[in-house]
Scaffold this active site. Structure first.
Site, PDB file in Angstrom:
ATOM      1  N   SER A 137     -76.227 -76.260  11.705  1.00  0.00           N
ATOM      2  CA  SER A 137     -77.017 -75.431  10.851  1.00  0.00           C
ATOM      3  C   SER A 137     -78.564 -75.994  10.124  1.00  0.00           C
ATOM      4  O   SER A 137     -78.195 -77.418  10.451  1.00  0.00           O
ATOM      5  CB  SER A 137     -76.310 -74.926   9.271  1.00  0.00           C
ATOM      6  OG  SER A 137     -77.217 -74.379   8.237  1.00  0.00           O
ATOM      7  N   TYR A 150     -71.940 -77.207   0.957  1.00  0.00           N
ATOM      8  CA  TYR A 150     -72.059 -76.250   2.400  1.00  0.00           C
ATOM      9  C   TYR A 150     -73.619 -77.891   2.718  1.00  0.00           C
ATOM     10  O   TYR A 150     -72.929 -78.072   4.149  1.00  0.00           O
ATOM     11  CB  TYR A 150     -72.554 -75.343   1.778  1.00  0.00           C
ATOM     12  CG  TYR A 150     -72.587 -74.384   3.025  1.00  0.00           C
ATOM     13  CD1 TYR A 150     -72.052 -74.425   4.098  1.00  0.00           C
ATOM     14  CD2 TYR A 150     -73.526 -74.944   3.746  1.00  0.00           C
ATOM     15  CE1 TYR A 150     -72.229 -74.093   5.578  1.00  0.00           C
ATOM     16  CE2 TYR A 150     -74.392 -73.378   4.790  1.00  0.00           C
ATOM     17  CZ  TYR A 150     -73.330 -73.813   5.495  1.00  0.00           C
ATOM     18  OH  TYR A 150     -73.890 -72.881   6.647  1.00  0.00           O
TER      19      TYR A 150
HETATM   20  P1  NDP Z   1     -69.399 -64.321   8.782  1.00  0.00           P
HETATM   21  O1  NDP Z   1     -68.862 -65.219   7.757  1.00  0.00           O
HETATM   22  O2  NDP Z   1     -70.294 -63.423   9.911  1.00  0.00           O
HETATM   23  O3  NDP Z   1     -67.820 -64.964  10.398  1.00  0.00           O
HETATM   24  C1  NDP Z   1     -67.270 -66.007  10.152  1.00  0.00           C
HETATM   25  C2  NDP Z   1     -66.258 -66.465  10.606  1.00  0.00           C
HETATM   26  O4  NDP Z   1     -65.722 -67.692  10.497  1.00  0.00           O
HETATM   27  C3  NDP Z   1     -65.913 -65.210  11.112  1.00  0.00           C
HETATM   28  O5  NDP Z   1     -65.185 -64.468  12.343  1.00  0.00           O
HETATM   29  C4  NDP Z   1     -64.083 -65.871  10.579  1.00  0.00           C
HETATM   30  O6  NDP Z   1     -63.171 -65.232  10.474  1.00  0.00           O
HETATM   31  C5  NDP Z   1     -64.575 -67.163  10.537  1.00  0.00           C
HETATM   32  N1  NDP Z   1     -63.918 -67.642   9.891  1.00  0.00           N
HETATM   33  C6  NDP Z   1     -63.881 -68.250   8.328  1.00  0.00           C
HETATM   34  N2  NDP Z   1     -63.293 -69.267   7.934  1.00  0.00           N
HETATM   35  C7  NDP Z   1     -61.751 -68.898   8.569  1.00  0.00           C
HETATM   36  C8  NDP Z   1     -60.954 -70.268   9.206  1.00  0.00           C
HETATM   37  N3  NDP Z   1     -60.089 -70.083   7.543  1.00  0.00           N
HETATM   38  N4  NDP Z   1     -59.704 -69.649   9.949  1.00  0.00           N
HETATM   39  C9  NDP Z   1     -60.576 -68.949  10.857  1.00  0.00           C
HETATM   40  N5  NDP Z   1     -61.561 -68.395  10.966  1.00  0.00           N
HETATM   41  C10 NDP Z   1     -62.429 -68.632  10.087  1.00  0.00           C
HETATM   42  O7  NDP Z   1     -70.671 -65.808   8.897  1.00  0.00           O
HETATM   43  P2  NDP Z   1     -71.804 -66.195  10.349  1.00  0.00           P
HETATM   44  O8  NDP Z   1     -71.497 -65.813  11.312  1.00  0.00           O
HETATM   45  O9  NDP Z   1     -73.104 -66.065   9.500  1.00  0.00           O
HETATM   46  O10 NDP Z   1     -71.402 -67.368  10.246  1.00  0.00           O
HETATM   47  C11 NDP Z   1     -70.851 -68.283  11.666  1.00  0.00           C
HETATM   48  C12 NDP Z   1     -71.126 -69.886  11.653  1.00  0.00           C
HETATM   49  O11 NDP Z   1     -72.543 -70.029  11.471  1.00  0.00           O
HETATM   50  C13 NDP Z   1     -70.897 -71.021  10.377  1.00  0.00           C
HETATM   51  O12 NDP Z   1     -70.722 -72.272  10.860  1.00  0.00           O
HETATM   52  C14 NDP Z   1     -72.027 -71.104   9.302  1.00  0.00           C
HETATM   53  O13 NDP Z   1     -71.994 -71.807   8.871  1.00  0.00           O
HETATM   54  C15 NDP Z   1     -73.030 -71.072  10.205  1.00  0.00           C
HETATM   55  N6  NDP Z   1     -74.490 -70.322  10.754  1.00  0.00           N
HETATM   56  C16 NDP Z   1     -74.906 -69.394   9.767  1.00  0.00           C
HETATM   57  C17 NDP Z   1     -75.731 -69.063   8.762  1.00  0.00           C
HETATM   58  C18 NDP Z   1     -76.081 -67.910   8.118  1.00  0.00           C
HETATM   59  O14 NDP Z   1     -77.685 -67.773   7.803  1.00  0.00           O
HETATM   60  N7  NDP Z   1     -75.608 -66.909   8.854  1.00  0.00           N
HETATM   61  C19 NDP Z   1     -76.953 -70.112   9.028  1.00  0.00           C
HETATM   62  C20 NDP Z   1     -76.700 -71.038   9.855  1.00  0.00           C
HETATM   63  C21 NDP Z   1     -75.316 -71.574  10.442  1.00  0.00           C
HETATM   64  P3  NDP Z   1     -61.661 -64.136   9.760  1.00  0.00           P
HETATM   65  O15 NDP Z   1     -62.382 -64.132   8.654  1.00  0.00           O
HETATM   66  O16 NDP Z   1     -61.522 -63.407  10.845  1.00  0.00           O
HETATM   67  O17 NDP Z   1     -61.260 -65.549   9.642  1.00  0.00           O
HETATM   68  C1  8X3 Z   2     -76.900 -71.405   6.539  1.00  0.00           C
HETATM   69  C2  8X3 Z   2     -78.364 -71.612   6.430  1.00  0.00           C
HETATM   70  O1  8X3 Z   2     -79.599 -71.319   4.595  1.00  0.00           O
HETATM   71  O2  8X3 Z   2     -78.078 -70.420   3.675  1.00  0.00           O
HETATM   72  O3  8X3 Z   2     -76.423 -72.641   7.475  1.00  0.00           O
HETATM   73  O4  8X3 Z   2     -77.813 -72.684   4.074  1.00  0.00           O
HETATM   74  S1  8X3 Z   2     -78.586 -71.459   4.770  1.00  0.00           S
END
Ligand code: NDP
Ligand code: 8X3
Length: 249
Positions: A137, A150
């Site tokens: 991220s 985070y």
């Molecule tokens: P979502 O909440 O849409 O997706 C998160 C995913 O992680 C889900 O599929 C969830 O599946 C899975 N997950 C969470 N906890 C667990 C667990 N304990 N075991 C297994 N699976 C788990 O968020 P995003 O798609 O945005 O996030 C995906 C990645 O991208 C993360 O690492 C996040 O930090 C990163 N990210 C996101 C950004 C944003 O602005 N959205 C920006 C930068 C990075 P389930 O709940 O079914 O287990």
């Molecule tokens: C997710 C992006 O800016 O919300 O990693 O931390 S931010």
């Protein structure tokens, strides 16, 4: 033989879009997450030949290992691991932070990524070509107010990505890190514990990235020629200049 990609967090957001994108590029997908019904939906959409659902919680190390050990022979030739599962829990000054939220972020974003990597590496080591893509991220590059734990968890992903690249280079395993800025997914719903109105405000007044934007980038990264590794990519919405500077209308 068709290539196999194992994607964590394939039940929503970036992971789900990446599963669809890599499937469209001909990969067979091992789709993981906790929400079994969503994994099954993905399998129904793409077919049992192309998707193998594997439900586990990345925090439970024995379960992670058992799940990987349980893969049938036809699904063991994993070439790509996308470590995507992760989330933020809460947004509070350090003095007000919840220990449960801190545990969740460190257990999922850091320890979970390590448990999955450890369990999948023997399969990657046997593959002809192998690639690990870690979803970090901008929060792993900068710290922003109230983002404390985070941001620390994503700084750990940044360090681990670099460390994996150093340790695995002799084995010819590529390690890439994708660092998105603001992407409109379920991320903020989870961060704000189901407060949809608050979550929506994060993406208002500008055009955020969509999960598909990150999925296409991951698709590009894993399809580079064998001698090319996109080691790190920071990808932002045009309206975002840093963690804290977003040009909103
Ligand atoms: P979502 O909440 O849409 O997706 C998160 C995913 O992680 C889900 O599929 C969830 O599946 C899975 N997950 C969470 N906890 C667990 C667990 N304990 N075991 C297994 N699976 C788990 O968020 P995003 O798609 O945005 O996030 C995906 C990645 O991208 C993360 O690492 C996040 O930090 C990163 N990210 C996101 C950004 C944003 O602005 N959205 C920006 C930068 C990075 P389930 O709940 O079914 O287990
Ligand atoms: C997710 C992006 O800016 O919300 O990693 O931390 S931010």
């Amino acid at each position: 033989m068709t290539k196999i990609a194992l994607i964590t967090g394939a039940t929503s957001g970036i992971g789900n879009a990446t599963a669809l994108e890599l499937a469209s590029k001909g990969y067979r997908i091992i789709a993981t997450g906790r929400r079994q019904e969503r994994l099954q939906e993905l399998q129904q959409k793409l077919g049992a030949e192309q998707v193998y659902p594997l439900m586990f919680d990345v925090r439970e190390r024995e379960t992670v290992q058992q799940a990987i050990d349980s893969l049938p022979e036809a699904w063991r030739n994993v070439e790509v691991l996308v470590n995507n599962a992760g989330n933020a829990h809460g947004l509070s000054p350090i003095q007000d932070g919840s220990l449960d939220d801190w545990d969740a972020m460190i257990d999922i974003n850091v320890k979970g990524l390590l448990y999955v990597t450890k369990a999948v590496l023997p399969l990657l080591q046997k593959a002809k070509k192998a690639h690990i893509v870690n979803v970090g991220s901008i929060a792993g590059k900068e710290v922003y107010p109230n983002g404390n734990v985070y941001c620390a968890s994503k700084h750990a992903v940044d360090a681990l990505s670099k460390a994996m690249r150093l340790d695995l280079v002799q084995q010819g395993i590529k390690v890439s890190e994708v660092n998105p800025g603001l992407v409109e997914t379920e991320f903020s719903e989870v961060r704000f514990k189901g407060d949809s109105a608050r979550a929506a405000t994060v993406y208002q007044g500008y055009e955020p990235l969509q999960a598909q934007d990150i999925a296409e980038l991951i698709g590009f990264i894993v399809t580079r020629p064998a001698h090319v590794n996109l080691a790190e990519v920071l990808v932002l919405p045009t309206a975002q200049a840093s963690s804290t500077i977003v040009h909103k209308q």
